[in-house]
Design a protein around this motif. Structure first.
Motif, PDB file in Angstrom:
ATOM      1  N   VAL A 278      -9.993  86.990  43.714  1.00 15.75           N
ATOM      2  CA  VAL A 278     -11.242  86.202  44.310  1.00 15.75           C
ATOM      3  C   VAL A 278     -11.321  84.806  43.834  1.00 15.75           C
ATOM      4  N   MET A 279     -11.167  84.576  42.805  1.00 13.44           N
ATOM      5  CA  MET A 279     -11.335  83.051  42.364  1.00 13.44           C
ATOM      6  C   MET A 279     -10.132  82.269  43.068  1.00 13.44           C
ATOM      7  N   ALA A 280      -9.128  82.651  43.466  1.00 12.61           N
ATOM      8  CA  ALA A 280      -8.019  82.149  44.103  1.00 12.61           C
ATOM      9  C   ALA A 280      -8.169  81.700  45.625  1.00 12.61           C
ATOM     10  N   THR A 281      -9.390  82.215  45.900  1.00 12.90           N
ATOM     11  CA  THR A 281      -9.304  81.878  47.594  1.00 12.90           C
ATOM     12  C   THR A 281     -10.135  80.501  47.862  1.00 12.90           C
ATOM     13  N   ASP A 282      -9.871  80.063  49.021  1.00 12.85           N
ATOM     14  CA  ASP A 282     -10.402  78.619  49.309  1.00 12.85           C
ATOM     15  C   ASP A 282     -11.731  78.691  49.146  1.00 12.85           C
ATOM     16  N   GLU A 283     -12.538  79.610  49.703  1.00 10.89           N
ATOM     17  CA  GLU A 283     -13.944  79.786  49.896  1.00 10.89           C
ATOM     18  C   GLU A 283     -14.644  79.719  48.399  1.00 10.89           C
ATOM     19  N   MET A 284     -14.072  80.291  47.637  1.00 18.94           N
ATOM     20  CA  MET A 284     -14.830  80.494  46.135  1.00 18.94           C
ATOM     21  C   MET A 284     -14.421  79.104  45.567  1.00 18.94           C
ATOM     22  N   LYS A 285     -13.299  78.451  45.764  1.00 17.65           N
ATOM     23  CA  LYS A 285     -12.982  77.036  45.215  1.00 17.65           C
ATOM     24  C   LYS A 285     -13.834  76.050  45.778  1.00 17.65           C
ATOM     25  N   LYS A 286     -14.320  76.192  47.222  1.00 20.57           N
ATOM     26  CA  LYS A 286     -15.044  75.182  47.397  1.00 20.57           C
ATOM     27  C   LYS A 286     -16.462  75.305  47.110  1.00 20.57           C
ATOM     28  N   ARG A 287     -16.967  76.877  46.873  1.00 18.31           N
ATOM     29  CA  ARG A 287     -18.305  77.169  46.489  1.00 18.31           C
ATOM     30  C   ARG A 287     -18.432  76.704  45.159  1.00 18.31           C
ATOM     31  N   MET A 288     -17.446  76.852  44.359  1.00 16.51           N
ATOM     32  CA  MET A 288     -17.468  76.150  42.838  1.00 16.51           C
ATOM     33  C   MET A 288     -17.635  74.588  42.895  1.00 16.51           C
ATOM     34  N   GLU A 289     -16.910  74.292  43.250  1.00 16.59           N
ATOM     35  CA  GLU A 289     -16.970  72.489  43.597  1.00 16.59           C
ATOM     36  C   GLU A 289     -18.162  72.063  44.009  1.00 16.59           C
ATOM     37  N   ALA A 290     -18.798  72.809  45.008  1.00 13.53           N
ATOM     38  CA  ALA A 290     -20.102  72.199  45.539  1.00 13.53           C
ATOM     39  C   ALA A 290     -21.188  72.242  44.498  1.00 13.53           C
ATOM     40  N   ALA A 293     -18.616  72.903  39.649  1.00 11.51           N
ATOM     41  CA  ALA A 293     -17.777  74.003  38.842  1.00 11.51           C
ATOM     42  C   ALA A 293     -16.155  74.043  39.207  1.00 11.51           C
ATOM     43  N   GLU A 294     -15.481  74.632  38.624  1.00 16.60           N
ATOM     44  CA  GLU A 294     -13.998  75.041  39.067  1.00 16.60           C
ATOM     45  C   GLU A 294     -13.737  76.117  38.772  1.00 16.60           C
ATOM     46  N   ALA A 295     -13.319  76.909  39.994  1.00 13.96           N
ATOM     47  CA  ALA A 295     -12.727  78.299  39.987  1.00 13.96           C
ATOM     48  C   ALA A 295     -11.788  78.272  38.928  1.00 13.96           C
ATOM     49  N   ARG A 296     -11.844  79.470  38.210  1.00 15.17           N
ATOM     50  CA  ARG A 296     -10.878  79.806  37.043  1.00 15.17           C
ATOM     51  C   ARG A 296     -10.561  81.215  37.106  1.00 15.17           C
ATOM     52  N   SER A 297      -9.516  81.668  36.349  1.00 11.90           N
ATOM     53  CA  SER A 297      -9.205  83.041  36.078  1.00 11.90           C
ATOM     54  C   SER A 297      -8.431  82.848  34.868  1.00 11.90           C
ATOM     55  N   THR A 298      -8.227  83.776  34.118  1.00 11.73           N
ATOM     56  CA  THR A 298      -7.231  84.128  32.996  1.00 11.73           C
ATOM     57  C   THR A 298      -6.837  85.369  32.690  1.00 11.73           C
ATOM     58  N   THR A 299      -5.747  85.686  31.872  1.00  9.77           N
ATOM     59  CA  THR A 299      -5.657  86.909  31.352  1.00  9.77           C
ATOM     60  C   THR A 299      -6.656  87.378  30.268  1.00  9.77           C
ATOM     61  N   PRO A 300      -6.833  88.699  30.018  1.00 11.83           N
ATOM     62  CA  PRO A 300      -7.771  88.977  28.847  1.00 11.83           C
ATOM     63  C   PRO A 300      -7.188  88.395  27.613  1.00 11.83           C
ATOM     64  N   ALA A 301      -6.137  88.250  27.261  1.00 14.70           N
ATOM     65  CA  ALA A 301      -5.604  87.466  26.124  1.00 14.70           C
ATOM     66  C   ALA A 301      -6.034  86.112  25.986  1.00 14.70           C
ATOM     67  N   GLU A 302      -5.747  85.382  27.019  1.00 10.99           N
ATOM     68  CA  GLU A 302      -6.271  83.903  27.370  1.00 10.99           C
ATOM     69  C   GLU A 302      -7.621  84.058  26.943  1.00 10.99           C
ATOM     70  N   PHE A 303      -8.303  84.666  27.427  1.00  9.84           N
ATOM     71  CA  PHE A 303      -9.868  84.803  27.477  1.00  9.84           C
ATOM     72  C   PHE A 303     -10.402  85.098  25.871  1.00  9.84           C
ATOM     73  N   ALA A 304      -9.562  85.917  25.175  1.00  7.38           N
ATOM     74  CA  ALA A 304      -9.986  86.365  24.241  1.00  7.38           C
ATOM     75  C   ALA A 304      -9.762  85.124  23.103  1.00  7.38           C
ATOM     76  N   ALA A 305      -8.531  84.428  23.334  1.00  4.09           N
ATOM     77  CA  ALA A 305      -8.266  83.263  22.326  1.00  4.09           C
ATOM     78  C   ALA A 305      -9.283  82.067  22.590  1.00  4.09           C
ATOM     79  N   LEU A 306      -9.911  82.013  23.968  1.00  4.06           N
ATOM     80  CA  LEU A 306     -10.857  80.906  24.187  1.00  4.06           C
ATOM     81  C   LEU A 306     -12.145  81.329  23.466  1.00  4.06           C
TER      82      LEU A 306
END
Length: 326
Positions: A278-290, A293-306
């Protein structure tokens, strides 16, 4: 022959007994509409982010994703609700920097553990604030603002939405990183703080970029820095605090999805894949930028580390600020 017949009958019986278990293990996810619990009231920035994700995520999951707003206690009420929910992926939590990384230091009696009670799934967006000053403040860049604060310790003020809010703690981190003395004025929400900033009764304020875009265009306030690690597309001419010389200063606000601890790995993995798509779509990237914000996604392990690293980052800031809530 009799033994063979008995063995076959036994195997057949075992298969019949095992079939319900196999069927349960192979049951498709989700089996019904999914609830995404949002820790703040409808209409705010967190709610808006969640609703953008919910619609598209529901399309990919083949089941509706229903938003359930459970505001109160800085998001703690919603977090506790999901932490105690069945670990089947049918109820999810829309977590933020505040609920997952700041609340553990801010609240004396937090009834959920961001690490022990949740299974991180993925980030969905990050955003940043902008430091704006009143036109009455004779500083148009961060260096001049810091120099002014050092020349007149205690004279400058900054407003926030209340003790422990993101703009309060952004100001506290700014104060400690820059080595300056500025006075915090807490309000009951960002709106009244903004009114006083525009009226010249506050020196400065950390606020969302989207909230300040029109004020900046009209010259009602001046931007001296953004708080993220890179410039905002909405304010390309405004440097980051680090670019402006404030090394190590980074206030990145994030939003993400978490499930109750113990949620099966295949369910977490499915959710992560769909959120990433979902977050990789151009539509969501543009909506976030407006929305700044910045569209992002992570693995569960990356999110846990954050979550772990941000919890460690904000703990001393909260302690030094003196903010504490029951």
């Amino acid at each position: 022959m009799k033994f063979t017949h008995s063995l076959c009958a036994a195997l057949a019986g075992a298969a019949l007994l095992a079939s319900p278990l196999l069927h349960a293990q192979e049951a498709p996810y989700p089996r019904q509409p999914v609830t995404l619990v949002v820790p703040f009231p409808a209409g705010g920035p967190t709610d808006s982010m969640a609703r953008l994700l919910a619609q598209k995520l529901g399309d990919r999951l083949g089941q509706q994703v229903i938003i359930d707003n459970r505001g109160g206690a800085g998001g703690s009420i919603a977090a506790e609700l999901v932490a105690r929910a069945p670990a089947d992926g049918q109820m999810l939590f829309f977590g933020t920097t505040g609920t997952m990384a700041i609340n553990p230091s801010l609240y004396k009696k937090l009834r959920y553990d961001p690490v022990k009670d949740f299974a991180p799934v993925s980030l969905m967006a990050t955003t940043m604030n902008v430091l704006v000053v009143s036109p009455q403040v004779p500083a148009r860049n961060l260096s001049d603002l810091i120099a002014l604060a050092k020349a007149k310790p205690g004279d400058l003020t900054y407003g926030s939405a209340g003790n422990g809010s993101s703009n309060h703690l952004s100001g506290e981190l700014f104060r400690s990183t820059a080595g300056i003395q500025i006075n915090h004025i807490p309000y009951k929400g960002s709106a009244p703080a903004l009114i006083d900033l525009l009226g010249g009764r506050l020196s400065m304020m950390f606020d969302t970029i989207a909230q300040q875009t029109q004020n900046l265009a009209a010259g009602k306030v001046h931007a001296v820095a953004v708080t993220g690690p890179k410039r905002s597309p909405l304010l390309p001419g405004v440097p980051t605090a680090q670019e402006a010389g404030l090394k190590g200063f980074d206030v990145t606000i994030w939003y993400g999805v978490l499930a109750p601890k113990g949620t099966p790995a295949p369910v977490v993995d499915r959710l992560q894949r769909e959120i990433a798509a979902v977050m990789a779509t151009d539509e969501m990237k543009k909506r976030m930028e407006a929305d700044g914000a910045e569209a992002r996604s992570t693995t569960p392990a990356e999110f846990a580390a954050l979550i772990k690293s941000d919890t460690a980052k904000w703990a001393p800031v909260v302690k030094n600020s003196g903010a504490s809530l029951d």
